[in-house]
Design a protein around this motif. Structure first.
Motif, PDB file in Angstrom:
ATOM      1  N   THR A 119      18.457  52.045  -4.170  1.00 24.76           N
ATOM      2  CA  THR A 119      18.684  50.746  -5.255  1.00 24.76           C
ATOM      3  C   THR A 119      18.784  49.450  -4.776  1.00 24.76           C
ATOM      4  N   LEU A 120      19.186  49.302  -3.417  1.00 25.04           N
ATOM      5  CA  LEU A 120      18.980  48.216  -2.711  1.00 25.04           C
ATOM      6  C   LEU A 120      17.624  47.571  -2.573  1.00 25.04           C
ATOM      7  N   GLY A 121      17.038  48.580  -2.182  1.00 27.68           N
ATOM      8  CA  GLY A 121      15.385  48.271  -2.123  1.00 27.68           C
ATOM      9  C   GLY A 121      14.960  47.882  -3.253  1.00 27.68           C
ATOM     10  N   MET A 122      15.386  48.571  -4.274  1.00 31.73           N
ATOM     11  CA  MET A 122      14.846  48.458  -5.485  1.00 31.73           C
ATOM     12  C   MET A 122      15.228  47.092  -6.355  1.00 31.73           C
ATOM     13  N   VAL A 123      16.493  46.484  -6.021  1.00 35.93           N
ATOM     14  CA  VAL A 123      16.647  45.115  -6.235  1.00 35.93           C
ATOM     15  C   VAL A 123      15.973  44.132  -5.715  1.00 35.93           C
ATOM     16  N   MET A 124      15.935  44.355  -4.477  1.00 36.58           N
ATOM     17  CA  MET A 124      14.968  43.403  -3.570  1.00 36.58           C
ATOM     18  C   MET A 124      13.537  43.173  -3.994  1.00 36.58           C
ATOM     19  N   LEU A 125      13.041  44.486  -4.114  1.00 32.55           N
ATOM     20  CA  LEU A 125      11.656  44.506  -4.567  1.00 32.55           C
ATOM     21  C   LEU A 125      11.468  43.681  -5.793  1.00 32.55           C
ATOM     22  N   ILE A 126      12.318  44.137  -7.098  1.00 34.70           N
ATOM     23  CA  ILE A 126      12.261  43.197  -8.255  1.00 34.70           C
ATOM     24  C   ILE A 126      12.533  42.070  -8.194  1.00 34.70           C
ATOM     25  N   ALA A 127      13.720  41.487  -7.728  1.00 29.75           N
ATOM     26  CA  ALA A 127      14.198  40.222  -7.561  1.00 29.75           C
ATOM     27  C   ALA A 127      13.007  39.477  -6.788  1.00 29.75           C
ATOM     28  N   ILE A 185      13.880  53.907  -9.636  1.00 28.70           N
ATOM     29  CA  ILE A 185      14.725  54.414  -8.316  1.00 28.70           C
ATOM     30  C   ILE A 185      14.144  55.438  -7.852  1.00 28.70           C
ATOM     31  N   LYS A 186      13.648  56.497  -8.694  1.00 25.81           N
ATOM     32  CA  LYS A 186      12.807  57.405  -8.058  1.00 25.81           C
ATOM     33  C   LYS A 186      11.911  57.083  -7.131  1.00 25.81           C
ATOM     34  N   TYR A 187      10.950  56.109  -7.295  1.00 27.87           N
ATOM     35  CA  TYR A 187      10.001  55.587  -6.283  1.00 27.87           C
ATOM     36  C   TYR A 187      10.480  55.042  -5.074  1.00 27.87           C
ATOM     37  N   LEU A 188      11.742  54.409  -5.193  1.00 29.72           N
ATOM     38  CA  LEU A 188      12.176  53.718  -4.155  1.00 29.72           C
ATOM     39  C   LEU A 188      12.861  55.016  -3.275  1.00 29.72           C
ATOM     40  N   HIS A 189      13.594  55.815  -4.086  1.00 33.27           N
ATOM     41  CA  HIS A 189      13.913  56.999  -3.151  1.00 33.27           C
ATOM     42  C   HIS A 189      13.126  57.759  -2.278  1.00 33.27           C
ATOM     43  N   GLU A 190      11.752  58.101  -2.807  1.00 32.20           N
ATOM     44  CA  GLU A 190      10.911  58.837  -2.162  1.00 32.20           C
ATOM     45  C   GLU A 190      10.385  57.818  -1.196  1.00 32.20           C
ATOM     46  N   LEU A 201      21.303  46.513 -22.934  1.00 32.55           N
ATOM     47  CA  LEU A 201      20.855  46.930 -21.890  1.00 32.55           C
ATOM     48  C   LEU A 201      20.388  48.389 -21.822  1.00 32.55           C
ATOM     49  N   PRO A 202      19.351  48.688 -20.959  1.00 33.48           N
ATOM     50  CA  PRO A 202      18.791  50.074 -20.936  1.00 33.48           C
ATOM     51  C   PRO A 202      20.069  51.178 -20.970  1.00 33.48           C
ATOM     52  N   ALA A 203      19.662  52.372 -21.703  1.00 30.33           N
ATOM     53  CA  ALA A 203      20.816  53.218 -22.024  1.00 30.33           C
ATOM     54  C   ALA A 203      21.298  53.315 -20.506  1.00 30.33           C
ATOM     55  N   MET A 204      20.722  53.910 -19.601  1.00 31.16           N
ATOM     56  CA  MET A 204      21.093  54.309 -18.205  1.00 31.16           C
ATOM     57  C   MET A 204      22.171  53.212 -17.449  1.00 31.16           C
ATOM     58  N   ASN A 205      21.958  52.154 -18.072  1.00 36.34           N
ATOM     59  CA  ASN A 205      22.477  50.958 -17.138  1.00 36.34           C
ATOM     60  C   ASN A 205      24.043  50.806 -17.370  1.00 36.34           C
ATOM     61  N   ARG A 206      24.436  51.139 -18.690  1.00 30.58           N
ATOM     62  CA  ARG A 206      25.680  50.954 -19.133  1.00 30.58           C
ATOM     63  C   ARG A 206      27.118  51.713 -18.199  1.00 30.58           C
ATOM     64  N   PRO A 207      26.881  52.951 -17.953  1.00 30.63           N
ATOM     65  CA  PRO A 207      27.962  53.765 -17.483  1.00 30.63           C
ATOM     66  C   PRO A 207      28.221  53.426 -15.900  1.00 30.63           C
ATOM     67  N   THR A 208      27.170  52.972 -15.413  1.00 33.17           N
ATOM     68  CA  THR A 208      26.920  53.024 -13.836  1.00 33.17           C
ATOM     69  C   THR A 208      26.529  51.636 -13.471  1.00 33.17           C
ATOM     70  N   ASN A 209      26.882  51.142 -12.293  1.00 31.83           N
ATOM     71  CA  ASN A 209      26.298  49.919 -11.577  1.00 31.83           C
ATOM     72  C   ASN A 209      25.214  50.398 -10.474  1.00 31.83           C
ATOM     73  N   MET A 210      24.961  51.498 -10.586  1.00 36.45           N
ATOM     74  CA  MET A 210      24.019  51.863  -9.310  1.00 36.45           C
ATOM     75  C   MET A 210      22.687  51.442  -9.550  1.00 36.45           C
ATOM     76  N   ASN A 211      22.425  50.938 -10.605  1.00 33.93           N
ATOM     77  CA  ASN A 211      20.929  50.334 -10.706  1.00 33.93           C
ATOM     78  C   ASN A 211      20.639  48.941 -10.051  1.00 33.93           C
ATOM     79  N   ALA A 212      21.863  48.235  -9.894  1.00 27.77           N
ATOM     80  CA  ALA A 212      21.683  46.904  -9.481  1.00 27.77           C
ATOM     81  C   ALA A 212      22.749  46.659  -7.983  1.00 27.77           C
ATOM     82  N   THR A 213      22.341  47.553  -6.957  1.00 30.42           N
ATOM     83  CA  THR A 213      23.093  47.497  -6.075  1.00 30.42           C
ATOM     84  C   THR A 213      23.231  45.914  -5.405  1.00 30.42           C
TER      85      THR A 213
END
Ligand code: HEM
Length: 388
Positions: free
Chosen positions: A224-232, A185-190, A75-87
């Motif tokens: 992150t919820l928006g990101m998951v819906m956009l990607i999926a 994530i940055k894009y969706l945040h903005e 998995l990408p490095a930042m995905n491991r310690p947190t689940n925030m990337n895939a709400t």
């Protein structure tokens, strides 16, 4: 004993089939151990009944942040310690229940039926442009990708002008450096930030007004919820349109059945979903001991539900006139695909119009020369050369 555990394979000799070695894995029983890329072991569920049982079992977690949570590939490095990337997809109840309740009303059959005329127009416009410019054409870039991308942008209220950015980042989301995910994530945040300032029309705007403003979720969760819906919302449907088209073009007798009767398209869509089961390996972790398929999965053990293998249990033949009920292409249980009604509508409309408008459509290169996505958890192609 450990040396008898086979390595989990991710290569696919055929773009339509589950990863190689499925027959051998099935012979080992409906639930058996596999060794993952990092040397750890996990349970692989290949039986259909067992897969449904496991996915609907409350004694499993989807929380990627848990130590020992399995992954079929690095998995990408930042995905491991947190689940925030895939709400949502990576949340357990009660957080999952709270978030899912906020979005499920936007994806009901009734809501999606109301969107159908708009989807019809988007599909028509893309075909007009492709037909005017071609042949030949890249069906992925000209049709299979822009259709679901446009639809999910409109539904969420995201600007389609940004599609090249988010499609590219989404393609790279599993890259080891984790940069693409950070960018998304940055894009969706903005985007959410702009919507707070300047409300528009779309699901993200509704969530800002009804949930964020009321304190039911925070801005990071919404992003992150928006990101998951956009990607999926665009990647999977696009893969189903491209691989589904390719599979039908490669099976002319099946395609003839679809062409002979447009009323047969919904059944064909279900069969294509089952046969391809593109999201074919769903990760979970047992939170308690679970007896399944003759083995004991211990609390803490990683489990991979090989839905692509399970969905071939009844038949390895494609038969668009006889779809299997209860396939696992959209998963099962509390995480069953949020966007399944939308995906079905898009696929039905896309295949109906595509084969009606271009009756002589054919692949421009043999199936095994169509460029494929790099080996990994994602199936699909990077280009689909067609002609007519
Ligand atoms: C043919 C296209 C699609 C396929 C094959 C597909 C497949 C799946 C699968 C297998 C899952 C379950 C994951 C798991 O249990 O771990 C899932 C969940 C999800 N899908 Fe889809 N999907 C598709 C289209 C869409 C679309 C159009 C959206 C638009 C919003 C979407 C949004 C989601 C979300 C948000 C989840 C997580 C749901 C939850 O955890 O409660 N999907 N999808």
């Amino acid at each position: 004993m450990t040396d008898t555990i086979p390595d989990l394979q991710l290569t696919r000799s055929c773009p339509f089939d589950p990863p190689d070695g499925a027959a051998e894995l099935r012979e080992r029983g409906p639930v058996s151990q596999v060794r993952l890329y990092d040397g750890s072991t996990a349970w692989l569920v290949t039986g259909h009944a067992e897969a449904r049982a496991l996915l609907s079992d409350p004694r499993v977690s989807s929380d990627r942040g848990r130590p020992g949570f399995p992954s079929p590939a690095p998995l990408p490095a930042m995905n491991r310690p947190t689940n925030m990337n895939a709400t949502l997809v990576a949340n357990d109840p009660p957080v999952h229940t709270r978030l899912r309740r906020m979005v499920i009303p936007s994806f009901t059959v009734r809501k999606i039926n109301a969107l159908r005329p708009r989807i019809e127009r988007i599909v028509t416009e893309r075909l007009d442009a492709m037909i005017a410019a071609g042949p030949p054409a890249d069906l992925l870039a000209g049709f299979a990708l822009p259709v679901p991308s446009t639809v999910i942008c409109e539904l969420l209220g995201a600007p389609y002008e940004d599609h090249e950015f988010f499609e590219e980042q989404s393609r790279r989301r599993l890259d080891a450096d984790g940069l693409a995910l950070q960018n998304l994530i940055k894009y969706l945040h903005e985007l959410v930030g702009r919507k707070i300032e300047n409300p528009g029309e779309g699901l993200l705007d509704d969530l800002v007004a009804e949930q964020l403003a009321e304190g039911h979720l925070d801005q990071a969760e919404l992003a992150t919820l928006g990101m998951v819906m956009l990607i999926a919302g665009h990647d999977t449907t696009s893969t189903m349109i491209s691989l589904g088209t390719m599979l039908l073009l490669d099976n002319p007798e099946q395609l003839a059945k679809v062409r002979a009767d447009e009323a047969a398209v919904p059944a064909a869509v279900e069969e294509l979903l089952r046969y391809l089961t593109i999201a074919g390996m769903l990760p979970r972790q047992a939170t308690e001991d679970i007896e399944l398929g003759g083995v004991t999965i211990k609390a803490g053990d990683g489990v991979l539900v090989a839905s692509a293998i399970a969905d071939r249990e009844q038949s390895d033949e494609l038969d668009v006139a006889n779809p299997m009920r209860h396939h696992l292409a959209f998963g099962f249980g509390i995480h069953q695909c949020l966007g399944q009604n939308l995906a079905r509508a898009e696929l039905e409309i896309a295949f109906t119009q595509l084969f009606r408008r271009i009756p002589t459509l054919r692949l421009a290169v043999p199936v095994d020369e169509v460029p494929r996505r790099p080996m990994g958890a994602l199936s699909g192609v990077t280009e689909l050369p067609v002609t007519w």
